[in-house]
Design an enzyme around this catalytic site. Structure first.
Site, mmCIF file in Angstrom:
data_model
loop_
_atom_site.group_PDB
_atom_site.id
_atom_site.type_symbol
_atom_site.label_atom_id
_atom_site.label_comp_id
_atom_site.label_asym_id
_atom_site.label_seq_id
_atom_site.Cartn_x
_atom_site.Cartn_y
_atom_site.Cartn_z
ATOM 1 N N ARG A 138 0.825 -1.208 0.000
ATOM 2 C CA ARG A 138 0.000 0.000 0.000
ATOM 3 C C ARG A 138 0.861 1.260 0.000
ATOM 4 O O ARG A 138 0.446 2.297 -0.496
ATOM 5 C CB ARG A 138 -0.906 0.019 1.239
ATOM 6 N N VAL B 189 -8.561 -2.346 -5.030
ATOM 7 C CA VAL B 189 -7.588 -3.385 -4.686
ATOM 8 C C VAL B 189 -6.845 -3.082 -3.388
ATOM 9 O O VAL B 189 -6.779 -1.943 -2.935
ATOM 10 C CB VAL B 189 -6.568 -3.593 -5.830
ATOM 11 N N GLU B 190 -6.267 -4.135 -2.804
ATOM 12 C CA GLU B 190 -5.480 -4.074 -1.568
ATOM 13 C C GLU B 190 -6.223 -3.337 -0.451
ATOM 14 O O GLU B 190 -5.671 -2.500 0.252
ATOM 15 C CB GLU B 190 -4.110 -3.441 -1.838
ATOM 16 N N GLY B 191 -7.495 -3.663 -0.286
ATOM 17 C CA GLY B 191 -8.316 -3.070 0.755
ATOM 18 C C GLY B 191 -9.228 -2.020 0.171
ATOM 19 O O GLY B 191 -8.770 -0.946 -0.240
#
Length: 820
Positions: free
Chosen positions: A379, A500-502
């Site tokens: 992130r 994406v990624e949370g």
């Protein structure tokens, strides 16, 4: 009069001790001396002194005696604390404990150590990294055409894939000892950003193996045997990795993972071994269609206690690494979120040996912590890089477009309505570059989980704002798709980055403050641990410190708010000094609001997502504003940066007050809300954002060629000639700057009706004939006007070309794909 004076003295003493944060002993001693003084000077008699001794002496004795304090105060608070303590699952605990805290802790605790921030050495690119960005990355960008990739090939061209593998773009994070490049987080961020400014598809392809993937997991957690087996192939590109986490039943809630593995014995390569029988269904997995090695997250079960623990059958989330060609693995189909490789993976009763667990059998059940720590790093690198690329490109192209494109006899960038958008583009770019560099530098030092969650959420949201503003300014030029359109790819990619990624909604409403409040607070998490261990002695020590902390932050917040932060000592002098003071004021305000909120709501706060989100917004703005101050400081406090600094800080301070106001208006306990409003905003909201004059300055600056403009849009790929979308705009802009005085003279003559003719050539001939332009000037205008017209054109396609595109997309096969 003496009574009034004594009250004034009492209030002043209480305020001063609270503001200074003195010890419990000092509070007690001052209280005793105060009442003795009142008796000595005759303000109260001995009866009054006796009453005071009963009222104040009892708590003084209790609080200064550990045994009495624990018996009469701490034990009761401890019981109440355990009742309101929110239940915590294993995955939540691992998420809280994973990673590390960093500068955000200072901003949360109300008294930031500015010297740490200013002395923190941000990462400097090495000569090797700089060369890779300027050469290999530039070469890769030159061989890419995003229109062709997205609409014709639906893939990166073969020469692009070959170049990526051969030059180790997939191995930036892998150490040199294992054949990788061993680049810093900042270098990875800069490489990905530059690629993304040319081809988002290729940037996503490159970033995934360098973010959450087998490579990173192996580097951090793999056994030596696993590293020796897999890392060389991942480094030289002969192995293509993917990581299977999400699926039809699970997105952001990894705790609901339905995929499972059962420890059992089975045959592998002709031998009977202890292993795992895996069943999984994964979706939305980047690089899955071309992957040769798969990282898998699943829940591990050991019903027969084959791992050796007779008391344990459920091990929880575990990560394993398997070959894509294992019997039972189904892989190769594609989703269509764009042209980058993304697809499903399925497996039923796929048997692999036990040493497929990343880190070996000892890491069974340790997968969630691995994922959280690696996700936090990703992130902080990958998604901020994508956001930076889209935003820098929008900044540079919109500035050029605003000066080239004219409407109503004026460059569109001169309209104040347009400048509101272009100033926002410029200001957010300044803020984003500051945050990207500082956050990536933090990742090079530690694994900051809260900072990277803030970076992921806000920087992708800023990208959304910037690209939307750029589209608005470009109008139809931004809407019409084709090779000339340098904005459409960024616009289409926004939902991908947001998701994406949370997912962003979850990140803002649950993660930033939810995790930040517990991890960053000096007392809350230790108190929770003391409650979990039922350790009254430890809780007693923490409680005493917590009370003093809260009283001090309340006094500081109220004092700073009442006196406009003038009592705060800034670590610098000059333009930035007032902002350090204001941020420290709001840092103290956040600390006391967080304390009151957690104290009153306890576990209920998990369900008050809007309240949590607003406090998270405050924490985030404090971090990003301080990152901007750090960037301004590290860049040498250049005069050319000042207007952008003022814009960013004006907007950040207004956002902080807006978040506090929304939080206080909706806080369920109205008495506590009133108290917090007095402490936090005693004189009301004072910050309203950037002024129109400041907006005009940034709106003008974005259209001016300057060292600042080049620095703010550095390390993006710009076409080298007029055949590319960005190259065409760059060359036209440069030509305009060269001929603008002459062009303006011609343009004004046309507007006034001083020239005859209906075409540009005829009017230029008229201008020469009338002495308005000489022949050389007329030729300059003619050349520029041809470039200008070409630059504002949009693409148009023949029916045959569009039919070929539809055919290449396999339209006839879509129904079958939906069934699959």
């Amino acid at each position: 009069m003496s009574v009034l004076l004594s009250l004034i003295v009492a209030v002043a003493a209480v305020w001063l001790m609270a503001y200074k944060g003195v010890s419990r002993v000092t509070w007690s001693a001052v209280t005793v001396v105060y009442f003795l003084g009142l008796a000595l000077f005759g303000v109260i008699g001995w009866v009054g002194l006796l009453i005071a001794a009963i009222i104040f002496g009892t708590p003084i004795v209790i609080f200064n005696s550990a045994s009495l304090r624990k018996q009469w105060v701490t034990k009761r608070v401890f019981a109440a604390f355990k009742r309101v303590l929110p239940p915590m699952s294993d995955t939540e605990r691992e998420a809280l404990e994973a990673g590390s805290t960093w500068w955000e802790t200072e901003m949360f605790r109300g008294k930031p150590d500015w010297s740490y921030l200013l002395n923190f050495q941000r990462t400097q690119l090495t000569a090797e990294e700089r060369s890779f960005i300027d050469n290999e990355t530039d070469t890769l960008c030159a061989m890419l055409d995003e229109w062709e990739i997205l609409n014709e090939r639906h893939d990166i061209p073969p020469e692009g894939w070959d170049y990526i593998r051969e030059n180790k773009f997939f191995a930036m994070l892998i150490p040199k000892a294992h054949g990788g490049l061993g680049f810093s987080a900042l270098a990875q961020s800069t490489v990905v950003a530059k690629i993304a400014s040319r081809s988002l598809t290729t940037a996503v392809t490159v970033m995934v193996p360098n973010s959450l993937g087998p490579g990173e997991l192996l580097v951090h957690y793999g056994t030596k045997a696993q590293q020796d087996k897999w890392l060389p192939g991942l480094a030289d590109g002969s192995q293509i990795p993917c990581f299977g986490l999400t699926g039809p039943e699970v997105g952001s809630d990894a705790g609901a993972l339905p995929d499972y593995g059962i420890v059992t014995r089975g045959e592998y390569n002709g031998e009977e071994v202890l292993g795992i029988k895996l069943t999984f269904s994964k979706r939305w997995i980047t690089l899955a269609p071309v992957a040769t090695v798969i990282g898998l997250a699943f829940k591990l079960h050991d019903p027969d206690h084959l791992l050796g623990d007779e008391n344990k059958t459920e091990y929880g989330i575990t990560c394993a690494l398997i070959s894509a060609d294992e019997p039972g693995v189904e892989i190769g189909k594609r989703h269509f979120p764009g042209a980058f490789m993304n697809g499903p993976i399925h497996g039923t009763d796929v048997f692999v040996p036990l040493d497929a667990i990343i880190g070996g059998p000892e890491r069974a059940g340790g997968g969630w912590r691995m994922l959280v720590e690696c996700l936090s790093a990703g992130r902080g690198i990958s998604l901020p890089a994508l956001s930076s690329a889209a935003s820098k490109l929008s900044y540079r192209m919109t500035g050029a477009w605003g000066r080239i494109r004219r409407q109503f006899k004026l460059p569109v960038g001169k309209f104040e309505g347009v400048q509101e958008a272009t100033a926002r583009i410029a200001g957010l770019n300044y803020k984003m570059e500051a945050a990207r560099i500082l956050t990536a530098s933090a990742v090079d030092e530690c694994t900051p989980s809260v900072v990277t969650a803030m970076a992921k959420y806000h920087m992708t949201e800023w990208m959304r704002t910037i690209v939307n503003d750029a589209m608005d300014v470009h109008g139809g030029r931004g809407i019409q798709q084709g090779p000339r359109n340098y904005l459409s790819s960024s616009y289409v990619s926004v939902p991908i980055a947001i998701t994406v990624e949370g997912a962003n909604i979850l990140t803002r409403s649950l993660m930033i403050f939810g995790q930040g409040a517990i991890r960053c607070h000096p007392y809350v998490f230790p108190e929770m641990e003391a409650a979990r261990k039922n350790d009254l002695d430890e809780f007693d020590d923490l409680l005493c410190g917590h009370i003093g902390f809260s009283v001090n932050r309340a006094a500081r917040a109220f004092t700073f708010g009442l006196f406009g932060s003038i009592l705060v000592e800034a670590p610098v002098i000059g333009e930035a000094a007032p902002y350090y003071r204001k941020l420290e004021r709001f840092s103290s305000a956040l600390a006391i609001c967080a304390d009151i909120t957690m104290g009153l709501l306890g576990g209920e706060l998990k369900r008050k997502e809007l309240l949590s989100a607003r406090l998270g917004d405050v924490l985030s703005e404090l971090y990003f504003a301080s990152a901007t101050l750090k960037y301004f400081h590290d860049e040498g406090e250049k005069g050319e940066d000042v207007d952008h600094l003022h814009y960013v800080m004006a907007e950040s301070l207004a956002n902080i007050e807006k978040a506090f106001d929304g939080f206080l208006r909706n806080f369920p306990n109205r008495g506590a809300a009133l108290l917090m409003r007095v402490l936090v905003l005693p004189t009301g909201r004072r910050h309203r954002g950037a002024s129109d004059a400041l907006v005009n300055k940034l709106g003008d600056a974005i259209m001016e060629p300057s060292a600042f403009r080049d620095r703010l849009s550095a390390d993006i790929y710009l076409g080298k000639n007029a055949d590319s979308a960005t190259g065409r705009m760059e060359q036209t802009f440069k030509k305009l700057i060269e001929v603008e005085p002459v062009y303006d003279k011609f343009f004004k003559a046309v507007a006034k009706g001083e020239l005859s003719g209906l075409t540009t050539d005829a009017r230029l001939a008229s201008a020469v004939e009338r002495g308005i332009l000489d022949k050389s000037e007329a030729e300059q205008v003619r050349v520029y006007d041809e470039m200008r017209y070409d630059a504002i054109l949009t693409d148009a396609f023949t029916p045959e070309y569009l039919a070929d595109m539809a055919h290449s997309a396999h339209v006839d096969d879509r129904a079958a794909s939906r069934v699959a």
